[in-house]
Motif scaffolding. Structure first.
Motif, PDB file in Angstrom:
ATOM      1  N   THR A 267       2.928   3.803  11.365  1.00 34.78           N
ATOM      2  CA  THR A 267       2.718   3.296  10.067  1.00 34.78           C
ATOM      3  C   THR A 267       1.594   2.482  10.062  1.00 34.78           C
ATOM      4  O   THR A 267       1.186   1.929  11.325  1.00 34.78           O
ATOM      5  CB  THR A 267       3.910   2.450   9.623  1.00 34.78           C
ATOM      6  OG1 THR A 267       4.145   1.447  10.385  1.00 34.78           O
ATOM      7  CG2 THR A 267       5.361   3.295   9.564  1.00 34.78           C
ATOM      8  N   ARG A 268       0.649   2.314   9.107  1.00 30.58           N
ATOM      9  CA  ARG A 268      -0.361   1.344   8.952  1.00 30.58           C
ATOM     10  C   ARG A 268       0.188   0.320   7.771  1.00 30.58           C
ATOM     11  O   ARG A 268       0.221   0.536   6.624  1.00 30.58           O
ATOM     12  CB  ARG A 268      -1.628   2.004   8.482  1.00 30.58           C
ATOM     13  CG  ARG A 268      -2.005   2.920   9.823  1.00 30.58           C
ATOM     14  CD  ARG A 268      -2.747   2.086  10.772  1.00 30.58           C
ATOM     15  NE  ARG A 268      -3.180   2.961  11.873  1.00 30.58           N
ATOM     16  CZ  ARG A 268      -2.512   3.712  13.035  1.00 30.58           C
ATOM     17  NH1 ARG A 268      -1.200   3.137  12.993  1.00 30.58           N
ATOM     18  NH2 ARG A 268      -3.050   4.400  13.812  1.00 30.58           N
ATOM     19  N   THR A 269       0.133  -1.052   8.101  1.00 29.82           N
ATOM     20  CA  THR A 269       0.387  -2.145   7.325  1.00 29.82           C
ATOM     21  C   THR A 269      -0.723  -2.902   6.879  1.00 29.82           C
ATOM     22  O   THR A 269      -1.565  -3.182   7.562  1.00 29.82           O
ATOM     23  CB  THR A 269       1.687  -3.080   7.850  1.00 29.82           C
ATOM     24  OG1 THR A 269       1.229  -3.715   9.144  1.00 29.82           O
ATOM     25  CG2 THR A 269       3.029  -1.959   8.362  1.00 29.82           C
ATOM     26  N   GLU A 270      -0.683  -3.392   5.701  1.00 31.50           N
ATOM     27  CA  GLU A 270      -1.529  -4.385   5.046  1.00 31.50           C
ATOM     28  C   GLU A 270      -3.099  -4.027   5.391  1.00 31.50           C
ATOM     29  O   GLU A 270      -3.846  -4.531   6.035  1.00 31.50           O
ATOM     30  CB  GLU A 270      -1.302  -5.555   5.759  1.00 31.50           C
ATOM     31  CG  GLU A 270       0.089  -6.210   5.546  1.00 31.50           C
ATOM     32  CD  GLU A 270       0.625  -6.411   4.070  1.00 31.50           C
ATOM     33  OE1 GLU A 270      -0.358  -7.327   3.411  1.00 31.50           O
ATOM     34  OE2 GLU A 270       1.629  -6.177   3.833  1.00 31.50           O
ATOM     35  N   HIS A 271      -3.280  -2.861   4.710  1.00 30.31           N
ATOM     36  CA  HIS A 271      -4.711  -2.303   4.835  1.00 30.31           C
ATOM     37  C   HIS A 271      -5.268  -2.503   3.515  1.00 30.31           C
ATOM     38  O   HIS A 271      -4.744  -2.257   2.443  1.00 30.31           O
ATOM     39  CB  HIS A 271      -4.902  -0.705   5.330  1.00 30.31           C
ATOM     40  CG  HIS A 271      -4.573  -0.481   6.668  1.00 30.31           C
ATOM     41  ND1 HIS A 271      -5.684  -0.102   7.722  1.00 30.31           N
ATOM     42  CD2 HIS A 271      -3.678  -1.056   7.618  1.00 30.31           C
ATOM     43  CE1 HIS A 271      -5.119   0.111   8.993  1.00 30.31           C
ATOM     44  NE2 HIS A 271      -4.183  -0.630   8.738  1.00 30.31           N
ATOM     45  N   TYR A 272      -6.605  -2.942   3.567  1.00 32.85           N
ATOM     46  CA  TYR A 272      -7.213  -3.193   2.358  1.00 32.85           C
ATOM     47  C   TYR A 272      -8.349  -2.229   1.844  1.00 32.85           C
ATOM     48  O   TYR A 272      -8.774  -1.730   2.587  1.00 32.85           O
ATOM     49  CB  TYR A 272      -8.051  -4.562   2.356  1.00 32.85           C
ATOM     50  CG  TYR A 272      -6.990  -5.768   2.825  1.00 32.85           C
ATOM     51  CD1 TYR A 272      -6.504  -6.562   1.478  1.00 32.85           C
ATOM     52  CD2 TYR A 272      -6.635  -6.226   3.977  1.00 32.85           C
ATOM     53  CE1 TYR A 272      -5.574  -7.465   1.797  1.00 32.85           C
ATOM     54  CE2 TYR A 272      -5.911  -7.409   3.975  1.00 32.85           C
ATOM     55  CZ  TYR A 272      -5.361  -8.005   3.051  1.00 32.85           C
ATOM     56  OH  TYR A 272      -4.632  -9.085   3.236  1.00 32.85           O
ATOM     57  N   GLY A 273      -8.149  -1.919   0.473  1.00 33.75           N
ATOM     58  CA  GLY A 273      -9.184  -0.933   0.074  1.00 33.75           C
ATOM     59  C   GLY A 273      -9.267  -1.059  -1.374  1.00 33.75           C
ATOM     60  O   GLY A 273      -9.086  -1.826  -2.086  1.00 33.75           O
TER      61      GLY A 273
END
Length: 273
Positions: free
Chosen positions: A109-115
């Motif tokens: 999982t990848r958490t708290e990614h901004y885009g």
């Protein structure tokens, strides 16, 4: 029904449509009330709309599903509607940033990614929704299945940065585009509407050469759409011919060669017998 009665009914229906009113049968009302009992209805409608519909249909009865439908064994059903569709669509409309947590193919999982969310896209082949977004940290254009997104929340972003991101995305998409020209074989011109319908999900231009009575369809595709276009071309068979597009020509030649080799061996054996 008498001719004048038809004219009168048409005038009544036209006036109702102009006023924003439409008529439905009792069967349609029962069907709608039954569909509102489906678990996906809570995600498809806002609470206010759901409450209003249920109030309007309060006097109607639900359909007896076992009496009308027989379900056979089937694979796991995929819902077309996804709970994240509405909020993400709002983020896109408002030109807002996004903070998401999502799952990768390998299970990590990848958490708290901004885009920045760019577009929602539905794959007719995989029957799944995808979010096309720009990863701010990695400076990469991403495509993520909605079913893999665990959480999504709005994040403030500067207007100037949004303009820069959109220009970057535009350049990226332009670099991935390719064109192909598909000729419609003359003897099948009468099936033009059917053939064009097969390419309806693609960006295209149609040109007609009156001298040769030939139609050419110039189709614009992204890199990951080429295989889907090939499936449409194979479906149309001898009605169309790829005249421009090296990749499509190569793939069609490969599939045709394999088919001829497979059935050619069978035909040879039968002739020897």
């Amino acid at each position: 029904m008498h001719l004048f009665e038809k004219i009168f009914n048409y005038q009544i229906i036209s006036r109702l449509e102009d006023s924003g009113t439409f008529m439905i049968t009792s069967h349609e009302r029962s069907w709608l009330k039954t569909m509102l009992q489906h678990p996906a209805a809570a995600d498809a409608f806002t609470p206010v709309t759901m409450e209003k519909l249920l109030t309007l249909l309060e006097q109607d009865v639900c359909m007896d599903i076992p009496e009308h439908l027989i379900h056979k064994a089937r694979s796991l059903e995929k819902q077309v509607y996804h709970p994240l569709l509405r909020p993400i669509r709002q983020y896109i409309t408002q030109r807002s940033g996004i903070r998401i947590s999502y799952e990768l193919k390998n299970g990590r999982t990848r958490t708290e990614h901004y885009g920045f969310p760019y577009k929602l896209e539905y794959s007719m082949v995989k029957r799944e929704w995808y979010l096309l977004w720009y990863h701010l940290r990695q400076r990469a254009f991403m495509s993520t299945r909605l079913s893999k997104i665990m959480t999504a929340a709005p994040e403030p972003i500067e207007s100037a940065e949004v303009d820069s991101i959109l220009e970057n995305i535009r350049q990226t998409l332009e670099s991935r585009k390719s064109e192909a020209v598909i000729q419609i074989v003359g003897e099948y011109n009468s099936e033009l509407s059917r053939i064009l319908y097969a390419f309806s999900c693609f960006e295209k231009d149609v040109h007609y050469d009156a001298g040769t009575d030939t139609y050419h369809v110039r189709v614009c595709v992204l890199g990951d759409e080429a295989e889907y276009l090939l499936s449409k071309i194979r479906f149309l068979g001898k009605r169309v011919l790829v005249v421009e597009g090296d990749y499509l020509k190569k793939r069609m030649l490969e599939s045709s060669t394999k088919a001829l080799e497979r059935y050619g061996v069978v035909n040879t054996n039968n002739e020897n017998k």
